[in-house]
Design a protein around this motif. Structure first.
Motif, PDB file in Angstrom:
ATOM      1  N   ALA A 419       0.827  -1.203   0.000  1.00  0.00           N
ATOM      2  CA  ALA A 419       0.000   0.000   0.000  1.00  0.00           C
ATOM      3  C   ALA A 419       0.863   1.255   0.000  1.00  0.00           C
ATOM      4  O   ALA A 419       0.553   2.245  -0.671  1.00  0.00           O
ATOM      5  N   GLY A 420       1.964   1.203   0.746  1.00  0.00           N
ATOM      6  CA  GLY A 420       2.827   2.370   0.849  1.00  0.00           C
ATOM      7  C   GLY A 420       3.536   2.705  -0.443  1.00  0.00           C
ATOM      8  O   GLY A 420       3.666   3.882  -0.811  1.00  0.00           O
ATOM      9  N   VAL A 421       3.989   1.684  -1.165  1.00  0.00           N
ATOM     10  CA  VAL A 421       4.758   1.896  -2.397  1.00  0.00           C
ATOM     11  C   VAL A 421       3.857   2.023  -3.617  1.00  0.00           C
ATOM     12  O   VAL A 421       4.022   2.942  -4.435  1.00  0.00           O
ATOM     13  N   TYR A 422       2.893   1.120  -3.767  1.00  0.00           N
ATOM     14  CA  TYR A 422       2.072   1.089  -4.977  1.00  0.00           C
ATOM     15  C   TYR A 422       0.742   1.812  -4.845  1.00  0.00           C
ATOM     16  O   TYR A 422      -0.001   1.917  -5.817  1.00  0.00           O
ATOM     17  N   GLY A 423       0.412   2.274  -3.658  1.00  0.00           N
ATOM     18  CA  GLY A 423      -0.791   3.064  -3.495  1.00  0.00           C
ATOM     19  C   GLY A 423      -1.932   2.336  -2.809  1.00  0.00           C
ATOM     20  O   GLY A 423      -1.905   1.123  -2.591  1.00  0.00           O
ATOM     21  N   PHE A 424      -2.952   3.092  -2.474  1.00  0.00           N
ATOM     22  CA  PHE A 424      -4.092   2.633  -1.694  1.00  0.00           C
ATOM     23  C   PHE A 424      -4.800   1.458  -2.360  1.00  0.00           C
ATOM     24  O   PHE A 424      -5.108   0.455  -1.702  1.00  0.00           O
ATOM     25  N   LYS A 425      -5.072   1.555  -3.663  1.00  0.00           N
ATOM     26  CA  LYS A 425      -5.833   0.509  -4.351  1.00  0.00           C
ATOM     27  C   LYS A 425      -5.102  -0.832  -4.326  1.00  0.00           C
ATOM     28  O   LYS A 425      -5.724  -1.875  -4.114  1.00  0.00           O
ATOM     29  N   CYS A 426      -3.792  -0.791  -4.560  1.00  0.00           N
ATOM     30  CA  CYS A 426      -3.017  -2.037  -4.532  1.00  0.00           C
ATOM     31  C   CYS A 426      -2.989  -2.622  -3.124  1.00  0.00           C
ATOM     32  O   CYS A 426      -2.977  -3.846  -2.950  1.00  0.00           O
ATOM     33  N   GLY A 427      -2.994  -1.750  -2.115  1.00  0.00           N
ATOM     34  CA  GLY A 427      -3.059  -2.216  -0.738  1.00  0.00           C
ATOM     35  C   GLY A 427      -4.369  -2.929  -0.454  1.00  0.00           C
ATOM     36  O   GLY A 427      -4.397  -3.971   0.231  1.00  0.00           O
ATOM     37  N   VAL A 428      -5.472  -2.399  -0.983  1.00  0.00           N
ATOM     38  CA  VAL A 428      -6.782  -3.032  -0.814  1.00  0.00           C
ATOM     39  C   VAL A 428      -6.794  -4.408  -1.481  1.00  0.00           C
ATOM     40  O   VAL A 428      -7.298  -5.386  -0.917  1.00  0.00           O
ATOM     41  N   ILE A 429      -6.218  -4.483  -2.686  1.00  0.00           N
ATOM     42  CA  ILE A 429      -6.154  -5.762  -3.395  1.00  0.00           C
ATOM     43  C   ILE A 429      -5.327  -6.771  -2.597  1.00  0.00           C
ATOM     44  O   ILE A 429      -5.689  -7.951  -2.494  1.00  0.00           O
ATOM     45  N   ALA A 430      -4.214  -6.317  -2.023  1.00  0.00           N
ATOM     46  CA  ALA A 430      -3.371  -7.202  -1.211  1.00  0.00           C
ATOM     47  C   ALA A 430      -4.158  -7.749  -0.019  1.00  0.00           C
ATOM     48  O   ALA A 430      -4.072  -8.944   0.295  1.00  0.00           O
ATOM     49  N   GLY A 431      -4.911  -6.888   0.633  1.00  0.00           N
ATOM     50  CA  GLY A 431      -5.730  -7.335   1.756  1.00  0.00           C
ATOM     51  C   GLY A 431      -6.787  -8.336   1.328  1.00  0.00           C
ATOM     52  O   GLY A 431      -7.029  -9.345   2.008  1.00  0.00           O
ATOM     53  N   LEU A 432      -7.422  -8.079   0.183  1.00  0.00           N
ATOM     54  CA  LEU A 432      -8.464  -8.977  -0.313  1.00  0.00           C
ATOM     55  C   LEU A 432      -7.891 -10.348  -0.654  1.00  0.00           C
ATOM     56  O   LEU A 432      -8.473 -11.382  -0.311  1.00  0.00           O
ATOM     57  N   VAL A 433      -6.739 -10.382  -1.342  1.00  0.00           N
ATOM     58  CA  VAL A 433      -6.107 -11.653  -1.707  1.00  0.00           C
ATOM     59  C   VAL A 433      -5.716 -12.432  -0.457  1.00  0.00           C
ATOM     60  O   VAL A 433      -5.919 -13.652  -0.366  1.00  0.00           O
ATOM     61  N   SER A 434      -5.165 -11.731   0.530  1.00  0.00           N
ATOM     62  CA  SER A 434      -4.788 -12.381   1.784  1.00  0.00           C
ATOM     63  C   SER A 434      -6.006 -12.980   2.474  1.00  0.00           C
ATOM     64  O   SER A 434      -5.956 -14.095   2.998  1.00  0.00           O
ATOM     65  N   ALA A 435      -7.116 -12.244   2.466  1.00  0.00           N
ATOM     66  CA  ALA A 435      -8.333 -12.721   3.121  1.00  0.00           C
ATOM     67  C   ALA A 435      -8.870 -13.981   2.450  1.00  0.00           C
ATOM     68  O   ALA A 435      -9.440 -14.862   3.111  1.00  0.00           O
TER      69      ALA A 435
END
Length: 501
Positions: A419-435
């Protein structure tokens, strides 16, 4: 003049001597405060829950000898007071080791200590914590390495503690030769496995960190998870041995909401977080100076303790901790407000533990701003699943207060550099994939890896980062040079990023 000279001395990472000294004071002060707070909380918890005398020690014995696989609720297996006592004595042991070894106050050491405390609520105890320390010590003696520089490896390796409990008390079935109830074969296996960890983990850590480019803060999670899979498959699956199941599952929310432990843990964490903020504020010159800069960092390849100092990290620990506590109390209420949602858990042992786990790298990259998108990713998956189930007229399988998803999100916060490097949207996607995968990884290692959430975060980063790099997703923010490369010559404890030539 000599004092001015000392203040201008820098270590190999370019950290001023003055900051190193300040970090040491803040670090030792805080972990001592936390350990003392845990000891103070024990008699208070015993008094308010009515568990005292002989029953308290029986509960402690149950924690020390019972199966410790995921997810064992130490509040249910023992009691609130015995769990706090277990965390206190394990924390004290780590404190003494830090003092005796003269280990430096680094963000990695801080993370190792926090993980030990976290796991003491759902699988780690004063018996099964020692083989990894013995193994790393033997490794350091044989290879003539510094134990204090590898201490964090021992603390991370305690995530495999459930194996040691199983070896000592339950493996293999039908064992005959025992010593005070402990398997003699199990003692040999525990020492052997501990030594094996001492030699393997230092070798694997740099490689697994390179695999996900440092975009998972819980760097040891991937390597320890992979080791756990191989050990579980060999000792259990290959020989057709069924491991003992957890005998203390977390209580569902209606039975736990409003109980003494729910109120007690809320107050306990509030005191800890407030104390961290106050201590950090005092040691930071009675100010919150530079905290705005800290929460503006991407969290990738940047050691907060080195750049901003440990006092500011304690302030971050406190504020971030209150955010975690607020989130938990909100999701606890969801099944109460919306009765059609499945029951979750309250402040169980695992829930209390992962509060500490979520704050593990608050001195090395995590802060409320870069963690928020990860939490939103979990929420989006929950809303999507709930909506589909309601439309289709089928039962909703889980909620955000389900234990597996509480644990999963706590460690998924380690994906915050995305999220910090690639931005808010990519951070949300990372959270969704992890979930999506957080409930499936534990079966791969049979629940023997307490660091399962870190393993899940590592797999998520390992999947997403190549995709982001292949499609050249724009870098929004970075604290390091634009192109990163991990130097293989550096040890995990000294892992840093340098510009590729």
């Amino acid at each position: 003049m000599n004092q001015d000279f000392n203040q201008n001395i820098y270590n190999y990472k370019g950290v001023p001597y003055k900051r190193m000294k300040q970090n040491s004071i803040a670090f030792k002060g805080f972990i001592s405060l936390l350990t003392i707070s845990l000891f103070i909380a024990v008699p208070i918890a015993a008094a308010v829950t009515g568990v005292q005398g002989e029953q308290f020690f029986i509960n402690v014995l149950q924690l020390l000898t019972g199966p410790s696989k995921l997810v064992t609720d130490y509040f249910a297996l023992g009691c609130l007071a015995s769990t706090l006592f277990n965390a206190a004595i394990c924390g004290l042991a780590c404190n003494l080791i830090l003092i005796i070894s003269r280990a430096q106050a680094t963000s990695v050491t801080f993370a190792g200590y926090m993980l030990v405390i976290a796991h003491c609520f759902y699988g780690l105890n004063f018996i099964n914590m020692w083989p990894p320390f013995i193994g790393v010590l033997i490794y350091c003696i044989i290879t003539k390495k510094s134990f204090k520089k590898n201490l964090h490896i021992a603390m991370f390796s305690t995530a495999l503690a459930p194996f040691f409990t199983d070896f000592l008390f339950y493996y293999p079935p039908g064992r005959s030769l025992t010593f005070f109830g402990i398997s003699v074969l199990g003692i040999a296996m525990s020492i052997g496995f501990g030594v094996m960890l001492g030699f393997l983990v230092p070798a694997i850590l740099p490689g697994t960190a390179k695999m996900h480019r440092g975009f998972s803060m819980y760097r040891a999670g991937l390597s320890i998870g992979l080791l756990g899979i191989f050990v579980y498959c060999f000792l259990y699956k290959t020989f057709g041995i069924e491991p003992h199941s957890s005998i203390a599952e977390p209580e569902i929310l209606p039975n736990a909401f409003g109980q003494t432990q729910y109120i007690f843990m809320n107050v306990f964490f509030a005191v800890i977080f407030l104390s961290a903020i106050v201590l950090g504020y005092i040691l930071n010159g009675k100010s919150f100076k530079n905290y705005k800069k800290l929460i503006s960092c991407s969290g990738h390849g940047l050691d907060f303790a080195d750049k901003f100092g440990m006092p500011l990290c304690l302030i971050n620990f406190g504020f971030y901790g209150f955010c975690v506590l607020t989130y938990l109390n909100v999701v606890f209420l969801l099944p109460v407000i919306f009765p059609f949602l499945p029951d979750g858990v309250g402040f169980s042992g695992p829930t209390a533990g992962v509060v500490f786990a979520a704050l593990t790298f608050s001195a090395d990259g995590q802060h409320p701003r870069n963690v928020a998108p990860i939490a939103l990713g979990y929420s989006i998956l929950f809303l999507s699943v709930t909506s589909v189930c309601l439309i289709a007229g089928v039962d909703i399988p889980w909620s955000l207060s389900t234990q597996a998803y509480i644990n999963g999100l706590a460690f998924a916060t380690g994906l915050c550099p995305i999220a910090g490097v690639y931005g808010f949207k990519c951070g949300v996607i990372a959270g969704l994939v992890s979930a999506i995968v957080c409930t499936s990884t534990a079966s791969m290692h049979g629940g023997f890896v307490l660091y399962n959430g870190g393993f899940n975060a590592g797999l998520t980063a390992l999947t997403l980062i190549p995709i982001l790099e292949f499609y050249k997703i724009k870098i929004i923010n970075t604290d390091s040079p634009e192109v990163f490369e991990i130097t293989q010559s550096e040890r995990f404890s000294n892992l840093r990023f340098v510009k590729k030539k």
